[in-house]
Write a protein that holds these residues in place. Structure first.
Motif, PDB file in Angstrom:
ATOM      1  N   ARG A  71      13.813 -68.786 -56.421  1.00 18.09           N
ATOM      2  CA  ARG A  71      14.539 -67.573 -56.044  1.00 18.09           C
ATOM      3  C   ARG A  71      13.564 -66.404 -55.889  1.00 18.09           C
ATOM      4  NH1 ARG A  71      18.495 -70.382 -58.723  1.00 18.09           N
ATOM      5  NH2 ARG A  71      20.621 -70.109 -57.954  1.00 18.09           N
ATOM      6  N   ALA A  72      12.581 -66.327 -56.795  1.00 21.48           N
ATOM      7  CA  ALA A  72      11.563 -65.272 -56.693  1.00 21.48           C
ATOM      8  C   ALA A  72      10.798 -65.402 -55.383  1.00 21.48           C
ATOM      9  CB  ALA A  72      10.611 -65.334 -57.886  1.00 21.48           C
ATOM     10  N   LEU A  73      10.449 -66.629 -55.005  1.00 20.07           N
ATOM     11  CA  LEU A  73       9.752 -66.835 -53.743  1.00 20.07           C
ATOM     12  C   LEU A  73      10.632 -66.463 -52.547  1.00 20.07           C
ATOM     13  CD1 LEU A  73       7.811 -70.173 -54.342  1.00 20.07           C
ATOM     14  CD2 LEU A  73       6.963 -67.826 -54.487  1.00 20.07           C
ATOM     15  N   LEU A  74      11.928 -66.737 -52.652  1.00 22.58           N
ATOM     16  CA  LEU A  74      12.835 -66.344 -51.575  1.00 22.58           C
ATOM     17  C   LEU A  74      12.881 -64.824 -51.431  1.00 22.58           C
ATOM     18  CD1 LEU A  74      15.828 -68.812 -52.096  1.00 22.58           C
ATOM     19  CD2 LEU A  74      14.289 -68.703 -50.124  1.00 22.58           C
ATOM     20  N   ILE A  75      12.925 -64.124 -52.548  1.00 27.60           N
ATOM     21  CA  ILE A  75      12.911 -62.660 -52.502  1.00 27.60           C
ATOM     22  C   ILE A  75      11.625 -62.185 -51.834  1.00 27.60           C
ATOM     23  CG2 ILE A  75      12.746 -60.570 -53.927  1.00 27.60           C
ATOM     24  CD1 ILE A  75      14.736 -61.996 -55.865  1.00 27.60           C
ATOM     25  N   GLY A  76      10.504 -62.776 -52.209  1.00 29.47           N
ATOM     26  CA  GLY A  76       9.241 -62.425 -51.586  1.00 29.47           C
ATOM     27  C   GLY A  76       9.259 -62.683 -50.089  1.00 29.47           C
ATOM     28  N   TYR A  77       9.826 -63.802 -49.684  1.00 31.78           N
ATOM     29  CA  TYR A  77       9.894 -64.137 -48.265  1.00 31.78           C
ATOM     30  C   TYR A  77      10.782 -63.146 -47.508  1.00 31.78           C
ATOM     31  CZ  TYR A  77      11.082 -66.624 -43.998  1.00 31.78           C
ATOM     32  OH  TYR A  77      11.289 -66.959 -42.694  1.00 31.78           O
ATOM     33  N   GLU A  79      11.672 -60.190 -48.256  1.00 37.74           N
ATOM     34  CA  GLU A  79      11.234 -58.799 -48.319  1.00 37.74           C
ATOM     35  C   GLU A  79       9.789 -58.616 -47.856  1.00 37.74           C
ATOM     36  OE1 GLU A  79      12.466 -56.758 -51.829  1.00 37.74           O
ATOM     37  OE2 GLU A  79      14.444 -57.687 -51.760  1.00 37.74           O
ATOM     38  N   GLY A  80       9.186 -59.675 -47.353  1.00 35.85           N
ATOM     39  CA  GLY A  80       7.848 -59.572 -46.789  1.00 35.85           C
ATOM     40  C   GLY A  80       6.760 -59.324 -47.821  1.00 35.85           C
ATOM     41  N   ILE A  81       6.934 -59.873 -49.015  1.00 37.68           N
ATOM     42  CA  ILE A  81       5.945 -59.707 -50.080  1.00 37.68           C
ATOM     43  C   ILE A  81       5.175 -61.019 -50.183  1.00 37.68           C
ATOM     44  CG2 ILE A  81       5.565 -59.164 -52.510  1.00 37.68           C
ATOM     45  CD1 ILE A  81       8.416 -57.911 -52.485  1.00 37.68           C
ATOM     46  N   GLY A  82       3.882 -60.974 -49.880  1.00 34.75           N
ATOM     47  CA  GLY A  82       3.106 -62.196 -49.825  1.00 34.75           C
ATOM     48  C   GLY A  82       2.447 -62.597 -51.129  1.00 34.75           C
ATOM     49  N   ALA A  83       2.219 -61.656 -52.023  1.00 32.81           N
ATOM     50  CA  ALA A  83       1.481 -61.951 -53.252  1.00 32.81           C
ATOM     51  C   ALA A  83       2.443 -62.108 -54.430  1.00 32.81           C
ATOM     52  CB  ALA A  83       0.497 -60.819 -53.552  1.00 32.81           C
ATOM     53  N   GLU A  84       2.107 -63.036 -55.313  1.00 34.17           N
ATOM     54  CA  GLU A  84       2.951 -63.248 -56.487  1.00 34.17           C
ATOM     55  C   GLU A  84       3.009 -62.018 -57.380  1.00 34.17           C
ATOM     56  OE1 GLU A  84       1.620 -66.882 -58.271  1.00 34.17           O
ATOM     57  OE2 GLU A  84       2.685 -68.077 -56.798  1.00 34.17           O
ATOM     58  N   ARG A  85       1.922 -61.277 -57.456  1.00 35.67           N
ATOM     59  CA  ARG A  85       1.950 -60.035 -58.244  1.00 35.67           C
ATOM     60  C   ARG A  85       2.925 -59.029 -57.641  1.00 35.67           C
ATOM     61  NH1 ARG A  85      -1.480 -60.125 -62.290  1.00 35.67           N
ATOM     62  NH2 ARG A  85      -3.274 -61.489 -62.150  1.00 35.67           N
ATOM     63  N   GLY A  86       2.973 -58.964 -56.342  1.00 37.98           N
ATOM     64  CA  GLY A  86       3.925 -58.078 -55.674  1.00 37.98           C
ATOM     65  C   GLY A  86       5.358 -58.510 -55.911  1.00 37.98           C
ATOM     66  N   ILE A  87       5.585 -59.807 -55.890  1.00 40.32           N
ATOM     67  CA  ILE A  87       6.918 -60.333 -56.171  1.00 40.32           C
ATOM     68  C   ILE A  87       7.309 -60.012 -57.608  1.00 40.32           C
ATOM     69  CG2 ILE A  87       8.307 -62.426 -56.386  1.00 40.32           C
ATOM     70  CD1 ILE A  87       6.578 -63.614 -54.112  1.00 40.32           C
ATOM     71  N   ALA A  88       6.398 -60.231 -58.546  1.00 37.46           N
ATOM     72  CA  ALA A  88       6.686 -59.935 -59.953  1.00 37.46           C
ATOM     73  C   ALA A  88       7.005 -58.454 -60.139  1.00 37.46           C
ATOM     74  CB  ALA A  88       5.504 -60.344 -60.835  1.00 37.46           C
ATOM     75  N   TRP A  89       6.266 -57.595 -59.469  1.00 36.09           N
ATOM     76  CA  TRP A  89       6.522 -56.161 -59.563  1.00 36.09           C
ATOM     77  C   TRP A  89       7.899 -55.841 -59.013  1.00 36.09           C
ATOM     78  CZ3 TRP A  89       7.647 -52.290 -56.100  1.00 36.09           C
ATOM     79  CH2 TRP A  89       7.577 -50.998 -56.599  1.00 36.09           C
ATOM     80  N   ARG A  90       8.250 -56.424 -57.882  1.00 29.81           N
ATOM     81  CA  ARG A  90       9.559 -56.182 -57.262  1.00 29.81           C
ATOM     82  C   ARG A  90      10.684 -56.659 -58.160  1.00 29.81           C
ATOM     83  NH1 ARG A  90      13.868 -54.696 -55.600  1.00 29.81           N
ATOM     84  NH2 ARG A  90      14.705 -55.083 -53.522  1.00 29.81           N
ATOM     85  N   LEU A 113       4.540 -66.606 -62.608  1.00 32.47           N
ATOM     86  CA  LEU A 113       4.619 -67.157 -61.258  1.00 32.47           C
ATOM     87  C   LEU A 113       3.362 -67.953 -60.950  1.00 32.47           C
ATOM     88  CD1 LEU A 113       6.058 -64.063 -59.373  1.00 32.47           C
ATOM     89  CD2 LEU A 113       7.292 -66.119 -60.054  1.00 32.47           C
ATOM     90  N   ASP A 114       2.201 -67.424 -61.345  1.00 28.56           N
ATOM     91  CA  ASP A 114       0.940 -68.117 -61.152  1.00 28.56           C
ATOM     92  C   ASP A 114       0.909 -69.462 -61.860  1.00 28.56           C
ATOM     93  OD1 ASP A 114      -0.638 -66.673 -59.475  1.00 28.56           O
ATOM     94  OD2 ASP A 114      -1.834 -65.731 -61.032  1.00 28.56           O
ATOM     95  N   ASP A 115       1.305 -69.455 -63.134  1.00 29.64           N
ATOM     96  CA  ASP A 115       1.293 -70.685 -63.927  1.00 29.64           C
ATOM     97  C   ASP A 115       2.124 -71.763 -63.253  1.00 29.64           C
ATOM     98  OD1 ASP A 115      -0.208 -69.333 -65.785  1.00 29.64           O
ATOM     99  OD2 ASP A 115       1.432 -69.041 -67.212  1.00 29.64           O
TER     100      ASP A 115
END
Length: 121
Positions: A71-77, A79-90, A113-115
């Motif tokens: 789900r986190a990756l879907l949010i990143g996709y 919303e155009g957020i490519g980095a896991e740190r950006g997704i975590a921040w969002r 997310l990295d782990d």
């Protein structure tokens, strides 16, 4: 500055309130509908079955569930957020995405997310 009196201080309400008493924002309509579709198709059970071989039975700290991770990756996709740190921040910044990923608003660390990503999930 006005002078306070002892009598005024006695009337002061508590400074701290429980987080359960705070107003909660509704989730984003797009993510609410997407979550309904994922739940109807039993997405969490599907990805947990597929990812089970990448999890240890008892070792280490509990990680994100595969459903939350994807789900986190879907949010990143979306919303155009490519980095896991950006997704975590969002995710940490948004109460609207909290219900979509199955949590109260709060922190999802990029390390989590990295782990997960490095295990091959």
């Amino acid at each position: 500055m006005a002078m306070g009196t002892r009598k005024q201080r006695e009337k002061q309400e508590d400074l701290w309130i429980a987080h359960t008493e705070l107003a909660s924002a509704p989730g984003h309509p797009f993510y609410q509908r997407l979550n309904e579709l994922l739940e109807a198709e039993r997405f969490d059970e599907f990805v947990e079955t597929r990812c089970a071989k990448f999890y240890a039975e008892k070792n280490g700290r509990p990680s994100l569930t595969p459903g939350i991770y994807f789900r986190a990756l879907l949010i990143g996709y979306f919303e155009g957020i490519g980095a896991e740190r950006g997704i975590a921040w969002r995710l940490a910044d948004s109460a609207g995405t909290a219900t979509f990923r199955g949590h109260r608003a709060g922190r999802v660390h990029a390390g989590s997310l990295d782990d997960f990503a490095h295990r091959g999930g």
